[in-house]
Design an enzyme around this catalytic site. Structure first.
Site, PDB file in Angstrom:
ATOM      1  N   ASN A  59     -42.605 -15.616 -31.645  1.00 45.66           N
ATOM      2  CA  ASN A  59     -41.649 -16.671 -31.328  1.00 45.66           C
ATOM      3  C   ASN A  59     -42.151 -17.952 -31.994  1.00 45.66           C
ATOM      4  O   ASN A  59     -43.082 -18.579 -31.514  1.00 45.66           O
ATOM      5  CB  ASN A  59     -41.574 -16.828 -29.801  1.00 45.66           C
ATOM      6  CG  ASN A  59     -40.697 -17.982 -29.369  1.00 45.66           C
ATOM      7  OD1 ASN A  59     -39.997 -18.581 -30.197  1.00 45.66           O
ATOM      8  ND2 ASN A  59     -40.730 -18.306 -28.092  1.00 45.66           N
ATOM      9  N   TRP A  60     -41.506 -18.285 -33.097  1.00 45.06           N
ATOM     10  CA  TRP A  60     -41.984 -19.443 -33.875  1.00 45.06           C
ATOM     11  C   TRP A  60     -41.633 -20.775 -33.201  1.00 45.06           C
ATOM     12  O   TRP A  60     -42.117 -21.820 -33.612  1.00 45.06           O
ATOM     13  CB  TRP A  60     -41.373 -19.438 -35.283  1.00 45.06           C
ATOM     14  CG  TRP A  60     -41.839 -18.327 -36.174  1.00 45.06           C
ATOM     15  CD1 TRP A  60     -42.659 -17.266 -35.838  1.00 45.06           C
ATOM     16  CD2 TRP A  60     -41.532 -18.156 -37.573  1.00 45.06           C
ATOM     17  NE1 TRP A  60     -42.863 -16.453 -36.924  1.00 45.06           N
ATOM     18  CE2 TRP A  60     -42.175 -16.987 -38.009  1.00 45.06           C
ATOM     19  CE3 TRP A  60     -40.760 -18.874 -38.487  1.00 45.06           C
ATOM     20  CZ2 TRP A  60     -42.089 -16.525 -39.327  1.00 45.06           C
ATOM     21  CZ3 TRP A  60     -40.663 -18.407 -39.808  1.00 45.06           C
ATOM     22  CH2 TRP A  60     -41.326 -17.249 -40.218  1.00 45.06           C
ATOM     23  N   LYS A  61     -40.767 -20.724 -32.197  1.00 42.44           N
ATOM     24  CA  LYS A  61     -40.297 -21.940 -31.523  1.00 42.44           C
ATOM     25  C   LYS A  61     -39.810 -22.960 -32.564  1.00 42.44           C
ATOM     26  O   LYS A  61     -39.239 -22.564 -33.575  1.00 42.44           O
ATOM     27  CB  LYS A  61     -41.402 -22.507 -30.621  1.00 42.44           C
ATOM     28  CG  LYS A  61     -41.942 -21.443 -29.655  1.00 42.44           C
ATOM     29  CD  LYS A  61     -42.776 -21.968 -28.540  1.00 42.44           C
ATOM     30  CE  LYS A  61     -43.234 -20.801 -27.680  1.00 42.44           C
ATOM     31  NZ  LYS A  61     -44.003 -21.196 -26.504  1.00 42.44           N
ATOM     32  N   HIS A 117     -35.770 -17.762 -22.490  1.00 40.46           N
ATOM     33  CA  HIS A 117     -37.165 -18.209 -22.573  1.00 40.46           C
ATOM     34  C   HIS A 117     -37.387 -19.335 -21.564  1.00 40.46           C
ATOM     35  O   HIS A 117     -36.485 -20.161 -21.334  1.00 40.46           O
ATOM     36  CB  HIS A 117     -37.477 -18.696 -23.989  1.00 40.46           C
ATOM     37  CG  HIS A 117     -38.939 -18.942 -24.190  1.00 40.46           C
ATOM     38  ND1 HIS A 117     -39.541 -20.109 -23.780  1.00 40.46           N
ATOM     39  CD2 HIS A 117     -39.922 -18.165 -24.705  1.00 40.46           C
ATOM     40  CE1 HIS A 117     -40.842 -20.027 -24.041  1.00 40.46           C
ATOM     41  NE2 HIS A 117     -41.095 -18.860 -24.609  1.00 40.46           N
ATOM     42  N   GLU A 163     -38.831 -22.070 -21.724  1.00 41.63           N
ATOM     43  CA  GLU A 163     -38.592 -23.431 -22.242  1.00 41.63           C
ATOM     44  C   GLU A 163     -37.099 -23.761 -22.233  1.00 41.63           C
ATOM     45  O   GLU A 163     -36.706 -24.914 -22.046  1.00 41.63           O
ATOM     46  CB  GLU A 163     -39.194 -23.564 -23.650  1.00 41.63           C
ATOM     47  CG  GLU A 163     -40.721 -23.650 -23.582  1.00 41.63           C
ATOM     48  CD  GLU A 163     -41.449 -23.075 -24.787  1.00 41.63           C
ATOM     49  OE1 GLU A 163     -40.842 -22.892 -25.851  1.00 41.63           O
ATOM     50  OE2 GLU A 163     -42.659 -22.790 -24.640  1.00 41.63           O
ATOM     51  N   GLU A 209     -43.253 -13.365 -19.077  1.00 44.10           N
ATOM     52  CA  GLU A 209     -44.065 -14.481 -19.569  1.00 44.10           C
ATOM     53  C   GLU A 209     -44.341 -15.468 -18.441  1.00 44.10           C
ATOM     54  O   GLU A 209     -43.502 -16.341 -18.154  1.00 44.10           O
ATOM     55  CB  GLU A 209     -43.317 -15.224 -20.671  1.00 44.10           C
ATOM     56  CG  GLU A 209     -42.986 -14.383 -21.879  1.00 44.10           C
ATOM     57  CD  GLU A 209     -42.750 -15.250 -23.103  1.00 44.10           C
ATOM     58  OE1 GLU A 209     -43.511 -15.110 -24.072  1.00 44.10           O
ATOM     59  OE2 GLU A 209     -41.832 -16.086 -23.095  1.00 44.10           O
ATOM     60  N   GLY A 228     -48.710 -21.229 -23.875  1.00 41.77           N
ATOM     61  CA  GLY A 228     -49.245 -22.359 -24.636  1.00 41.77           C
ATOM     62  C   GLY A 228     -50.403 -23.069 -23.954  1.00 41.77           C
ATOM     63  O   GLY A 228     -50.792 -24.160 -24.362  1.00 41.77           O
ATOM     64  N   SER A 266     -50.122 -16.952 -24.141  1.00 41.18           N
ATOM     65  CA  SER A 266     -51.471 -17.063 -24.706  1.00 41.18           C
ATOM     66  C   SER A 266     -52.055 -15.703 -25.110  1.00 41.18           C
ATOM     67  O   SER A 266     -53.254 -15.461 -24.968  1.00 41.18           O
ATOM     68  CB  SER A 266     -52.406 -17.785 -23.737  1.00 41.18           C
ATOM     69  OG  SER A 266     -51.947 -19.110 -23.530  1.00 41.18           O
ATOM     70  N   GLY A 300     -46.400 -16.673 -29.104  1.00 43.08           N
ATOM     71  CA  GLY A 300     -46.034 -18.016 -29.545  1.00 43.08           C
ATOM     72  C   GLY A 300     -47.040 -18.543 -30.557  1.00 43.08           C
ATOM     73  O   GLY A 300     -46.971 -18.243 -31.753  1.00 43.08           O
ATOM     74  N   GLY A 301     -47.990 -19.326 -30.074  1.00 44.41           N
ATOM     75  CA  GLY A 301     -48.962 -19.994 -30.950  1.00 44.41           C
ATOM     76  C   GLY A 301     -49.607 -19.079 -31.991  1.00 44.41           C
ATOM     77  O   GLY A 301     -49.681 -19.430 -33.177  1.00 44.41           O
TER      78      GLY A 301
HETATM   79  P1  PGA Z   1     -47.816 -18.680 -26.412  1.00 43.55           P
HETATM   80  O1  PGA Z   1     -46.231 -18.639 -26.211  1.00 43.55           O
HETATM   81  O2  PGA Z   1     -48.222 -17.367 -27.014  1.00 43.55           O
HETATM   82  O3  PGA Z   1     -48.059 -19.854 -27.326  1.00 43.55           O
HETATM   83  O4  PGA Z   1     -48.415 -18.875 -25.056  1.00 43.55           O
HETATM   84  C1  PGA Z   1     -45.565 -17.460 -25.831  1.00 43.55           C
HETATM   85  C2  PGA Z   1     -44.092 -17.706 -25.700  1.00 43.55           C
HETATM   86  O5  PGA Z   1     -43.692 -18.803 -25.287  1.00 43.55           O
HETATM   87  O6  PGA Z   1     -43.270 -16.831 -26.014  1.00 43.55           O
END
Ligand code: PGA
Length: 253
Positions: A9-11, A98, A100, A170, A176, A216, A237-238
């Site tokens: 997930n590149w956000k 998601h 967010e 998640e 994050g 994470s 994500g990251g």
């Molecule tokens: P993260 O994000 O790996 O940076 O914790 C995961 C996500 O939000 O899908």
């Protein structure tokens, strides 16, 4: 056998050029490491989808997805993107719900149910996210919340249709933050989600649905997380923003 999936997930990261470079580096590494049994997905910002989908077109196990969609196929919704548009870019997946989006854009269970329907109607696969914030975990009511998130946005689907959905668990406190759920915590929640699906549908249906862990996830913990019986991969994500890390995670099954 359930599909093993590692989705990045590149956000809201990467310009077009940076995104293409990242996807190319990932594809090269996946080829070098001969990763064939795991489906790799790049969930890019909308504007990258067409170009990145062209890069992945030759690879059966590498695909693209969007990070959100609107529930209508077209209309006067300034700034929104429909599933027919996403499909026309060559993508196969859409992340729905998601945390967010739930948190910053106030997406409700009801809206997410409509988005899931729109994704499926377009023959795309929803990656439906669920997960609890820290205060819910601390209050020990996370099981109830996850149950509600799944029930309210997915249980209107019939048995055949729910089998097409991918679920991502998640925990919001792990996204994050560098704070990963322990393998026991992840397995417990994944098993709970599968049990909830089995109760509503049946055992075979529940067994056929891939449930990804997100929060994470990185090369140092992915192997242990993915070794759990109900963890079928990750939503990353990251660590998906660095080709070496992302492909190391995909290679850790
Ligand atoms: P993260 O994000 O790996 O940076 O914790 C995961 C996500 O939000 O899908």
């Amino acid at each position: 056998m359930r599909k093993k999936i590692v989705a990045g997930n590149w956000k809201m990261h990467k310009t077009i050029k940076e995104g293409i470079d990242l996807a190319e580096d990932c594809i090269k590494l996946a080829e070098k490491e001969k990763i064939k049994e795991v489906e790799i997905i790049f969930c890019t910002p909308f504007i990258h989808l067409r170009k990145v989908s062209k890069l992945t077109a030759d690879f059966q196990n590498i695909n693209t997805g969007a990070q959100n969609c609107h529930w209508e196929m077209q209309g006067a919704y300034t700034g929104e993107t429909s599933c027919s548009m996403i499909e026309s870019c060559g993508a196969s997946y859409v992340i729905v719900g998601h945390s967010e989006r739930r948190q910053y854009f106030n997406e409700t269970h009801e809206q997410l149910a409509k988005k899931v329907d729109a994704v499926l109607k377009q023959n795309l696969t929803p990656i439906f996210c669920c997960g609890e914030p820290l205060e819910i975990r601390e209050a020990n009511t996370h099981i109830e919340l996850i149950g509600k998130q799944i029930r309210e946005s997915l249980f209107h689907l019939d048995k055949e249709t729910i089998s097409k959905v991918v679920i991502a668990y998640e925990p919001v406190w792990a996204i994050g933050t560098g704070k990963t759920a322990s393998t026991e915590q992840a397995q417990e929640m994944h098993a709970f989600i599968r049990k909830t699906l089995a109760h509503q549908y049946d055992f075979e249906t529940a067994e056929s649905i891939s449930i990804l862990y997100g929060g994470s996830c990185k090369p140092s913990n992915s192997k242990e997380l993915f070794s759990q019986p109900d963890v079928d991969g990750g939503l990353i994500g990251g660590a998906a923003l660095m080709a070496e890390d992302f492909i190391a995670i995909a290679g850790s099954f």
